[in-house]
Scaffold this motif. Structure first.
Motif, PDB file in Angstrom:
ATOM      1  N   VAL A  91       5.115 -11.294 -10.456  1.00  0.00           N
ATOM      2  CA  VAL A  91       6.359 -11.269 -10.268  1.00  0.00           C
ATOM      3  C   VAL A  91       6.211 -12.318  -9.444  1.00  0.00           C
ATOM      4  CG1 VAL A  91       8.539 -10.109  -9.083  1.00  0.00           C
ATOM      5  CG2 VAL A  91       6.614  -9.044 -10.630  1.00  0.00           C
ATOM      6  N   GLN A  92       7.128 -12.956  -9.253  1.00  0.00           N
ATOM      7  CA  GLN A  92       7.186 -14.751  -8.816  1.00  0.00           C
ATOM      8  C   GLN A  92       8.515 -14.611  -8.375  1.00  0.00           C
ATOM      9  OE1 GLN A  92       5.074 -17.341  -9.421  1.00  0.00           O
ATOM     10  NE2 GLN A  92       4.013 -15.572 -10.593  1.00  0.00           N
ATOM     11  N   PRO A  93       8.157 -15.054  -6.538  1.00  0.00           N
ATOM     12  CA  PRO A  93       9.715 -15.124  -5.905  1.00  0.00           C
ATOM     13  C   PRO A  93      10.917 -15.855  -5.730  1.00  0.00           C
ATOM     14  CG  PRO A  93       6.963 -15.695  -4.450  1.00  0.00           C
ATOM     15  CD  PRO A  93       6.961 -15.723  -6.391  1.00  0.00           C
ATOM     16  N   PRO A  94      11.984 -15.131  -5.623  1.00  0.00           N
ATOM     17  CA  PRO A  94      12.099 -15.411  -4.595  1.00  0.00           C
ATOM     18  C   PRO A  94      12.037 -13.165  -5.021  1.00  0.00           C
ATOM     19  CG  PRO A  94      14.072 -15.764  -5.552  1.00  0.00           C
ATOM     20  CD  PRO A  94      12.953 -15.843  -6.940  1.00  0.00           C
ATOM     21  N   THR A  95      11.896 -13.428  -5.881  1.00  0.00           N
ATOM     22  CA  THR A  95      11.944 -11.376  -6.607  1.00  0.00           C
ATOM     23  C   THR A  95      11.262 -10.757  -6.133  1.00  0.00           C
ATOM     24  OG1 THR A  95      12.049 -12.246  -8.622  1.00  0.00           O
ATOM     25  CG2 THR A  95      11.487  -9.435  -8.225  1.00  0.00           C
ATOM     26  N   PRO A  96      11.459  -9.801  -4.794  1.00  0.00           N
ATOM     27  CA  PRO A  96      11.231  -8.713  -3.859  1.00  0.00           C
ATOM     28  C   PRO A  96      10.354  -7.501  -4.525  1.00  0.00           C
ATOM     29  CG  PRO A  96      13.873  -7.599  -4.618  1.00  0.00           C
ATOM     30  CD  PRO A  96      13.002  -9.288  -5.208  1.00  0.00           C
ATOM     31  N   GLU A  97       9.347  -7.751  -5.061  1.00  0.00           N
ATOM     32  CA  GLU A  97       8.130  -7.339  -5.546  1.00  0.00           C
ATOM     33  C   GLU A  97       7.501  -7.287  -4.037  1.00  0.00           C
ATOM     34  OE1 GLU A  97       4.954  -5.700  -6.857  1.00  0.00           O
ATOM     35  OE2 GLU A  97       5.143  -8.212  -6.815  1.00  0.00           O
ATOM     36  N   TRP A  98       7.208  -6.389  -4.255  1.00  0.00           N
ATOM     37  CA  TRP A  98       6.105  -6.004  -2.920  1.00  0.00           C
ATOM     38  C   TRP A  98       4.923  -6.828  -2.893  1.00  0.00           C
ATOM     39  CZ3 TRP A  98       5.892  -0.078  -3.217  1.00  0.00           C
ATOM     40  CH2 TRP A  98       7.732   0.596  -2.960  1.00  0.00           C
ATOM     41  N   GLY A  99       4.464  -7.253  -4.019  1.00  0.00           N
ATOM     42  CA  GLY A  99       3.049  -7.531  -3.676  1.00  0.00           C
ATOM     43  C   GLY A  99       3.677  -9.690  -2.973  1.00  0.00           C
ATOM     44  N   ALA A 100       4.164  -9.936  -3.895  1.00  0.00           N
ATOM     45  CA  ALA A 100       4.942 -11.058  -4.111  1.00  0.00           C
ATOM     46  C   ALA A 100       5.236 -11.150  -2.569  1.00  0.00           C
ATOM     47  CB  ALA A 100       5.909 -11.077  -5.329  1.00  0.00           C
ATOM     48  N   MET A 101       5.852 -10.548  -1.823  1.00  0.00           N
ATOM     49  CA  MET A 101       6.185 -10.360  -0.581  1.00  0.00           C
ATOM     50  C   MET A 101       5.290 -10.387   0.381  1.00  0.00           C
ATOM     51  SD  MET A 101       9.735  -7.334  -0.521  1.00  0.00           S
ATOM     52  CE  MET A 101      10.358  -7.849   1.314  1.00  0.00           C
ATOM     53  N   LEU A 102       4.220  -9.522   0.265  1.00  0.00           N
ATOM     54  CA  LEU A 102       3.435 -10.241   0.847  1.00  0.00           C
ATOM     55  C   LEU A 102       2.586 -11.239   0.600  1.00  0.00           C
ATOM     56  CD1 LEU A 102       1.345  -6.368   0.201  1.00  0.00           C
ATOM     57  CD2 LEU A 102       1.823  -7.163   2.706  1.00  0.00           C
ATOM     58  N   ALA A 103       2.366 -11.985  -0.396  1.00  0.00           N
ATOM     59  CA  ALA A 103       2.338 -13.084  -0.555  1.00  0.00           C
ATOM     60  C   ALA A 103       3.001 -14.221   0.293  1.00  0.00           C
ATOM     61  CB  ALA A 103       2.114 -13.839  -2.149  1.00  0.00           C
ATOM     62  N   GLU A 104       4.577 -13.725   0.431  1.00  0.00           N
ATOM     63  CA  GLU A 104       4.991 -14.574   0.497  1.00  0.00           C
ATOM     64  C   GLU A 104       4.991 -15.012   2.255  1.00  0.00           C
ATOM     65  OE1 GLU A 104       9.324 -16.088  -1.224  1.00  0.00           O
ATOM     66  OE2 GLU A 104       8.677 -13.651  -0.906  1.00  0.00           O
ATOM     67  N   GLY A 105       4.329 -13.519   2.616  1.00  0.00           N
ATOM     68  CA  GLY A 105       4.626 -12.947   4.367  1.00  0.00           C
ATOM     69  C   GLY A 105       3.140 -13.661   4.930  1.00  0.00           C
ATOM     70  N   ARG A 106       2.185 -13.768   3.612  1.00  0.00           N
ATOM     71  CA  ARG A 106       0.776 -13.655   5.596  1.00  0.00           C
ATOM     72  C   ARG A 106       0.543 -15.279   5.736  1.00  0.00           C
ATOM     73  NH1 ARG A 106      -2.944 -14.903  -0.168  1.00  0.00           N
ATOM     74  NH2 ARG A 106      -1.392 -16.658  -1.123  1.00  0.00           N
ATOM     75  N   THR A 107       1.564 -16.828   5.128  1.00  0.00           N
ATOM     76  CA  THR A 107       2.065 -17.851   6.128  1.00  0.00           C
ATOM     77  C   THR A 107       2.348 -17.254   7.770  1.00  0.00           C
ATOM     78  OG1 THR A 107       2.483 -18.660   3.641  1.00  0.00           O
ATOM     79  CG2 THR A 107       2.510 -19.667   5.786  1.00  0.00           C
ATOM     80  N   TYR A 108       2.994 -16.083   7.994  1.00  0.00           N
ATOM     81  CA  TYR A 108       3.721 -16.338   8.956  1.00  0.00           C
ATOM     82  C   TYR A 108       3.668 -14.584   9.765  1.00  0.00           C
ATOM     83  CZ  TYR A 108       7.689 -19.240   6.590  1.00  0.00           C
ATOM     84  OH  TYR A 108       7.809 -19.930   5.470  1.00  0.00           O
ATOM     85  N   VAL A 109       1.812 -14.295   9.549  1.00  0.00           N
ATOM     86  CA  VAL A 109       1.808 -13.291   9.418  1.00  0.00           C
ATOM     87  C   VAL A 109       1.223 -13.367  11.092  1.00  0.00           C
ATOM     88  CG1 VAL A 109      -0.822 -14.203   9.313  1.00  0.00           C
ATOM     89  CG2 VAL A 109      -0.469 -11.380   9.416  1.00  0.00           C
ATOM     90  N   PHE A 110       1.284 -14.757  11.508  1.00  0.00           N
ATOM     91  CA  PHE A 110       0.965 -14.697  12.851  1.00  0.00           C
ATOM     92  C   PHE A 110       2.533 -14.147  14.259  1.00  0.00           C
ATOM     93  CE2 PHE A 110      -3.633 -15.823  11.274  1.00  0.00           C
ATOM     94  CZ  PHE A 110      -3.583 -14.757  12.554  1.00  0.00           C
ATOM     95  N   VAL A 111       3.635 -15.212  13.351  1.00  0.00           N
ATOM     96  CA  VAL A 111       4.949 -15.348  13.997  1.00  0.00           C
ATOM     97  C   VAL A 111       5.214 -14.043  13.423  1.00  0.00           C
ATOM     98  CG1 VAL A 111       6.631 -17.115  14.010  1.00  0.00           C
ATOM     99  CG2 VAL A 111       4.529 -17.420  13.689  1.00  0.00           C
ATOM    100  N   ALA A 112       5.274 -13.600  12.281  1.00  0.00           N
ATOM    101  CA  ALA A 112       6.781 -12.657  12.335  1.00  0.00           C
ATOM    102  C   ALA A 112       5.378 -11.704  11.119  1.00  0.00           C
ATOM    103  CB  ALA A 112       7.541 -13.178  11.224  1.00  0.00           C
ATOM    104  N   PRO A 113       4.635 -10.815  12.253  1.00  0.00           N
ATOM    105  CA  PRO A 113       3.951  -9.966  11.070  1.00  0.00           C
ATOM    106  C   PRO A 113       4.612  -8.852  10.122  1.00  0.00           C
ATOM    107  CG  PRO A 113       4.420  -9.488  13.470  1.00  0.00           C
ATOM    108  CD  PRO A 113       4.418 -10.948  13.675  1.00  0.00           C
TER     109      PRO A 113
END
Length: 257
Positions: A204-226
């Protein structure tokens, strides 16, 4: 099934059908920490993380259930046929393919299928079905072989019932309960496979709110917005643990009957 489990399933079903504001963007409120306005914070586009996690139920669990249902249907049908005609060359070929697929990690096979077909929802669902039908085919085959020599099956055949009627009206009801007992456990694996493919960019591709896709999007900001990683990861872990518990409960109920 315990009332608490049934209530939890009803709640999940309600969550899944609600149209959550998952794409409401607010650039003035980007990467905001958890607050009363946004209990799980916001993401890099100012979208409410709680709304996206709840909206992800429709995709992570709903699509997983759809793929699992197709896999169960394909696997059961092929297992019944190969178990009823075990000497047929097609049945032997099917079981040989099943042995290969069962021996390989589901995610690895899913990666190969998704890589060949390309990224996207359709490719991810096809990849899950391509790997998920094999365990059900093996179990259905084994159960069919075990019951095809029973007196009630032989009696139905002797009375003139054709193979389709015997399999559909006599064999399938007899093997359905053991098959259903393993569906919840396979469901957890299906959800994880879908999340893994989406995390790697093949599902599933962003911006669809699938949990795995959300993890992929969020890993870039893991230290800023865990919270961008913690929230979908917690939802994924909680759902798979709950499905595993349901599977264990189902097995216990079947064993005591």
């Amino acid at each position: 099934m315990k009332p608490t489990v049934l209530a939890a399933l009803v709640v999940l079903a309600v969550i899944g059908v609600v149209d959550w504001p998952t794409e409401a963007v607010d650039f003035a409120d980007r990467l905001a920490p958890p607050s009363s306005a946004h209990p799980l914070g916001t993401d890099q586009l100012g979208r409410d993380v709680l709304a996206r996690v709840l909206g992800g139920v429709r995709y992570s669990l709903g699509l997983g259930l759809l793929a699992l249902a197709v896999a169960v249907a394909v696997g059961t049908a092929s297992g019944l046929a190969s178990g009823w005609w075990p000497r047929h060359p097609l049945a032997r070929g099917t079981q040989a393919l099943v042995d290969v697929l069962v021996a390989l990690p589901a995610l690895l096979v899913g990666l190969v299928v998704a890589a060949v077909l390309g990224s996207g929802l359709t490719a991810a669902l096809f990849a899950i079905v391509a790997t998920g039908w094999a365990p059900f085919a093996r179990q259905a085959h084994r159960l069919t072989v075990a019951v095809r020599g029973e007196d009630w099956v032989l009696a139905a055949t002797a009375l003139g019932a054709g193979p389709a009627r015997v399999l559909g009206h006599h064999v399938l009801p007899a093997v359905a309960s053991p098959l259903l007992a393993s569906v919840a456990a396979r469901f957890a694996g299906t959800v994880l496979t879908l999340a893994g493919l989406s995390f790697l960019g093949l599902g599933v591709q962003p911006p669809t709110p699938e949990w795995g896709a959300m993890l992929a999007e969020g890993r870039t900001y893991v230290f800023v917005a865990p919270w961008l990683v913690v929230a979908p990861a917690a939802a994924l872990v909680a759902s798979t643990v709950a499905l595993g518990w349901i599977a264990q409960t189902r097995r216990t109920c079947c064993a005591t009957r």
